[in-house]
Design a protein around this motif. Structure first.
Motif, short mmCIF file in Angstrom:
data_model
loop_
_atom_site.label_atom_id
_atom_site.label_comp_id
_atom_site.label_asym_id
_atom_site.label_seq_id
_atom_site.Cartn_x
_atom_site.Cartn_y
_atom_site.Cartn_z
N GLY A 20 68.49 -61.14 -16.38
CA GLY A 20 67.54 -61.82 -15.49
C GLY A 20 67.63 -63.33 -15.65
N PRO A 50 62.69 -64.93 -6.35
CA PRO A 50 61.83 -65.62 -5.38
C PRO A 50 62.07 -65.22 -3.93
CG PRO A 50 62.59 -67.17 -7.03
CD PRO A 50 63.32 -65.89 -7.28
N CYS A 88 68.92 -50.97 -23.59
CA CYS A 88 68.63 -50.98 -25.02
C CYS A 88 67.34 -50.19 -25.22
CB CYS A 88 68.48 -52.40 -25.51
SG CYS A 88 67.90 -52.47 -27.21
N VAL A 124 64.31 -59.18 -21.75
CA VAL A 124 64.19 -57.97 -20.92
C VAL A 124 63.12 -58.07 -19.84
CG1 VAL A 124 65.14 -56.42 -22.70
CG2 VAL A 124 62.67 -56.81 -22.59
N ARG A 288 57.60 -54.47 -21.42
CA ARG A 288 58.45 -53.28 -21.27
C ARG A 288 58.27 -52.38 -22.50
NH1 ARG A 288 61.51 -53.33 -16.64
NH2 ARG A 288 62.26 -55.39 -16.05
N GLN A 342 60.79 -70.17 -13.17
CA GLN A 342 60.91 -71.57 -13.56
C GLN A 342 60.84 -71.71 -15.09
OE1 GLN A 342 58.66 -75.68 -12.42
NE2 GLN A 342 58.08 -73.91 -11.27
N ALA A 344 61.22 -69.13 -17.34
CA ALA A 344 62.29 -68.32 -17.97
C ALA A 344 63.62 -69.06 -17.94
CB ALA A 344 62.40 -66.97 -17.26
N TYR A 447 64.28 -73.20 -2.75
CA TYR A 447 64.89 -71.94 -3.19
C TYR A 447 66.35 -71.84 -2.77
CZ TYR A 447 60.55 -70.58 -5.20
OH TYR A 447 59.44 -70.55 -6.01
P1 FAD Z 1 63.83 -60.62 -15.39
O1 FAD Z 1 64.33 -61.68 -14.50
O2 FAD Z 1 62.87 -59.63 -14.93
O3 FAD Z 1 65.05 -59.95 -16.12
C1 FAD Z 1 64.92 -58.93 -17.05
C2 FAD Z 1 66.28 -58.31 -17.29
O4 FAD Z 1 66.23 -57.40 -18.39
C3 FAD Z 1 66.79 -57.49 -16.10
O5 FAD Z 1 68.17 -57.71 -15.94
C4 FAD Z 1 66.54 -56.05 -16.54
O6 FAD Z 1 67.41 -55.13 -15.92
C5 FAD Z 1 66.83 -56.16 -18.03
N1 FAD Z 1 66.26 -55.11 -18.87
C6 FAD Z 1 65.09 -54.47 -18.71
N2 FAD Z 1 64.91 -53.56 -19.70
C7 FAD Z 1 65.99 -53.66 -20.50
C8 FAD Z 1 66.41 -52.98 -21.69
N3 FAD Z 1 65.65 -52.03 -22.25
N4 FAD Z 1 67.59 -53.32 -22.24
C9 FAD Z 1 68.37 -54.29 -21.68
N5 FAD Z 1 68.02 -54.96 -20.58
C10 FAD Z 1 66.85 -54.65 -19.99
N6 FAD Z 1 58.89 -66.96 -10.32
C11 FAD Z 1 58.98 -68.22 -9.85
O7 FAD Z 1 59.07 -69.17 -10.66
N7 FAD Z 1 59.00 -68.48 -8.51
C12 FAD Z 1 58.94 -67.50 -7.59
O8 FAD Z 1 58.95 -67.75 -6.39
C13 FAD Z 1 58.85 -66.15 -8.06
N8 FAD Z 1 58.80 -65.14 -7.17
C14 FAD Z 1 58.74 -63.86 -7.63
C15 FAD Z 1 58.69 -62.82 -6.70
C16 FAD Z 1 58.62 -61.51 -7.13
C17 FAD Z 1 58.56 -60.40 -6.14
C18 FAD Z 1 58.61 -61.24 -8.53
C19 FAD Z 1 58.55 -59.81 -9.02
C20 FAD Z 1 58.63 -62.25 -9.45
C21 FAD Z 1 58.69 -63.58 -9.01
N9 FAD Z 1 58.71 -64.64 -9.91
C22 FAD Z 1 58.82 -65.92 -9.46
C23 FAD Z 1 58.63 -64.38 -11.36
C24 FAD Z 1 60.04 -64.32 -11.98
O9 FAD Z 1 60.86 -63.45 -11.26
C25 FAD Z 1 59.99 -63.84 -13.43
O10 FAD Z 1 59.08 -64.62 -14.15
C26 FAD Z 1 61.38 -63.90 -14.04
O11 FAD Z 1 62.21 -62.97 -13.41
C27 FAD Z 1 61.35 -63.64 -15.52
O12 FAD Z 1 62.66 -63.74 -16.01
P2 FAD Z 1 63.15 -62.81 -17.22
O13 FAD Z 1 64.58 -63.16 -17.46
O14 FAD Z 1 62.21 -62.89 -18.33
O15 FAD Z 1 63.05 -61.33 -16.66
#
Ligand code: FAD
Ligand code: NAD
Length: 477
Positions: A20, A50, A88, A124, A288, A342, A344, A447
């Motif tokens: 992500g 987004p 994982c 994750v 999670r 933003q 993350a 975006y």
């Molecule tokens: P994620 O991006 O969720 O990535 C997590 C990753 O971990 C994924 O690849 C997943 O497959 C993987 N994973 C999960 N479980 C496991 C496991 N057990 N083992 C290995 N890998 C695993 N934020 C903004 O700043 N602006 C926006 O406009 C915005 N719009 C959004 C719209 C929507 C519909 C959503 C749902 C969220 C939005 N967000 C926005 C929030 C933003 O998407 C999240 O805060 C961001 O994705 C967090 O990043 P991350 O890397 O922590 O997690």
């Protein structure tokens, strides 16, 4: 200072969980010739969240907002990270291993493995919050993954087609065309806005019954979008309810979900049943299962937060050695931040840079050690195994103290509110807010530039053009 060739096989092993925002931004920064990098995720792509909501109605096609992760693994012949598509399922902090399983449909003879790490990066993300309300998981649609957009799009059309059956009773038509969105945060609001656009621009033209669609946004608090300034909240509430098809129920919590109806409770604790055709659940995040298990394993004396793994100012998971967490999976109690892309992405970039600086520092030391060693031991040096100095986390932790800590730079918050309008909020010494058409173009431009590749930018531009000129596709499948 690059690592000498003989030392390269002793590079520290960095295992990154997730593909992500946080993980990919770290990977893109990380010097993969200094580390032996593994990326583990059940998803072999990055998803540009987004614009995900636009995928539910066909404003953008989902392939346009996905990026294959393998593209980011190979940089040059000497710099390659290894991607493994697996989930994982557990971490053993004592043995420093992770257990991974293949949860895809095609299984080979091997579908489970353990992987050793020197440094584990937990990126994750978070899961959908349901508050344990019975029936949500079984009956509601969510807004998190690519597949969610297909499910929602299909269901909207299915409700309309089923409502159009000859002889369908009036009451059943009303139920099928009652679309409920639970949660008045940015996800719920942006989805309500997209749905309204789809209805006004495309569905009303195609389905005679579409005028009977009612979209209800249900929010437990007195207002929607509470992260925004009051002025914006008022504007969005007025804007969303300007069409007869859309309404907002505030101070109303959904407390039960069945296949065809939900139970709502108002602030006077009165309960009532509301039949629905489509139910979209957007009530925020919860850790999670893997994160929850890790929190439990580390123990309550170090980890006791419901939002995620408690980290220090360098993103080290408190109570562990060699485990780091970034993005939605973590929380710094001194400076808690919103769970956004933003945040993350900045955390991921910071950690990548931090690891690079550490590698540089340690390599300098290694080269100096090697020099003094070779002048002292002239005959035995060729048979001496290279010492994996860098592997010692104690060294790593000591050197960390010289590194700058993470500082978050908030660039503002934007949200789409439908009908070519968006809202924006920039916080400095005072709060500045914008709304209207200009803000919509700002929202799109921001975006658009944040999309990771030229390929994505071109595809998204075509999608926007296509849906404006030809309308969105209303076929199922
Ligand atoms: P994620 O991006 O969720 O990535 C997590 C990753 O971990 C994924 O690849 C997943 O497959 C993987 N994973 C999960 N479980 C496991 C496991 N057990 N083992 C290995 N890998 C695993 N934020 C903004 O700043 N602006 C926006 O406009 C915005 N719009 C959004 C719209 C929507 C519909 C959503 C749902 C969220 C939005 N967000 C926005 C929030 C933003 O998407 C999240 O805060 C961001 O994705 C967090 O990043 P991350 O890397 O922590 O997690
Ligand atoms: P959220 O936590 O921001 O909002 C969830 C809302 O649901 C809250 O207002 C809560 O009061 C309400 N709620 C909870 N239980 C309820 C119930 N049973 N009945 C009715 N209402 C209920 O969640 P989100 O909108 O999914 O956002 C998740 C994260 O993603 C947030 O950090 C958000 O900032 C981020 N995000 C940002 C953007 C953007 O910047 N444009 C867009 C989408 C998401």
């Amino acid at each position: 200072s690059k690592l000498p060739e003989a030392e390269r096989k002793h590079r520290p092993k960095v295992v990154i969980l997730g593909t992500g925002w946080a993980s990919l931004c770290m990977l893109r920064k990380l010097h993969t010739d200094e580390f032996d990098v593994y990326i583990i995720s059940p998803r072999n792509y990055f998803l540009f969240t987004p614009l995900l909501v636009g995928g539910t109605t066909g404003t953008v096609e989902v392939r346009s907002i996905m990026e294959p992760i393998r593209k980011y693994c190979k940089r040059s012949d000497s710099e390659e990270a290894t991607f493994i598509e697996a989930e994982c399922v557990s971490v053993d902090p004592k043995k420093k291993t992770v257990r991974c399983v293949d949860n895809s449909t095609v299984k080979g003879e091997v579908s489970e493995f353990d992987l050793q790490y020197d440094h584990l990066i937990v990126g994750v993300g978070a899961d959908n919050q349901t508050f344990g309300i019975p029936g949500v998981k079984e009956n509601a649609c969510f807004l998190k993954e690519i597949n969610d957009t297909r499910v929602i799009r299909d269901k909207i059309i299915d409700c309309l087609e089923t409502a159009s059956y000859p002889g369908q009773p009036e009451k059943e038509i009303d139920r099928l065309l009652n679309f409920i969105v639970v949660g008045g945060g940015p996800s719920g609001v942006e989805f309500t806005a997209e749905l309204n656009d789809f209805l006004q621009s495309d569905l009303l033209r195609t389905y005679p019954l579409a005028k009977r669609i009612k979209v209800t946004l249900v929010e437990a608090l007195p207002h929607i979008l509470t992260i925004f300034d009051k002025k914006i909240i008022d504007h969005v509430e007025k804007r969303l309810t300007s069409s007869d098809n859309t309404r907002i129920w505030t101070k109303t919590a959904v407390v039960g979900v069945k296949e065809k109806e939900i139970t709502v409770r108002n602030d006077k604790k009165e309960e009532s049943q509301v039949p629905y055709g489509l139910l979209v659940w957007a009530t925020g995040n919860t850790p999670r299962a893997l994160t929850t298990q890790l929190i439990k394993d580390i123990g309550p004396s170090h980890q006791n937060n419901r939002r995620g793994l408690i980290v220090d100012e360098y993103f080290r998971v408190v109570g562990t050695d060699g485990i780091w967490a970034i993005g939605d999976a973590c929380i710094n109690l001194q400076k808690p931040l919103a769970q956004t892309a933003q945040v993350a992405s900045q955390q991921g970039r910071y950690l990548g840079r931090l690891f690079n600086h550490m590698a540089e520092d340690m390599n300098k030391q290694k080269i100096e050690n090697a020099k003094s060693l070779s002048s002292a031991i002239v005959t035995t040096v060729s048979t001496t195994a290279a010492t994996p100095l860098f592997k010692e986390n104690q060294d790593f932790n000591d050197k960390l103290k010289n590194q700058p800590i993470f500082k978050y730079r908030h660039m503002g918050t934007l949200a789409y509110i439908g009908d070519h309008q968006a809202v924006a909020e920039f916080k400095g010494d005072s709060t500045t807010t914008f709304e209207g058409y200009f803000t919509y173009y700002l929202w799109r431009s921001v975006y658009f530039t944040k999309l990771l590749s030229m390929r994505n930018r071109v595809l998204v531009s075509f999608d926007w053009l296509k849906s404006t000129v030809f309308g969105r596709d209303v076929s199922r499948g």
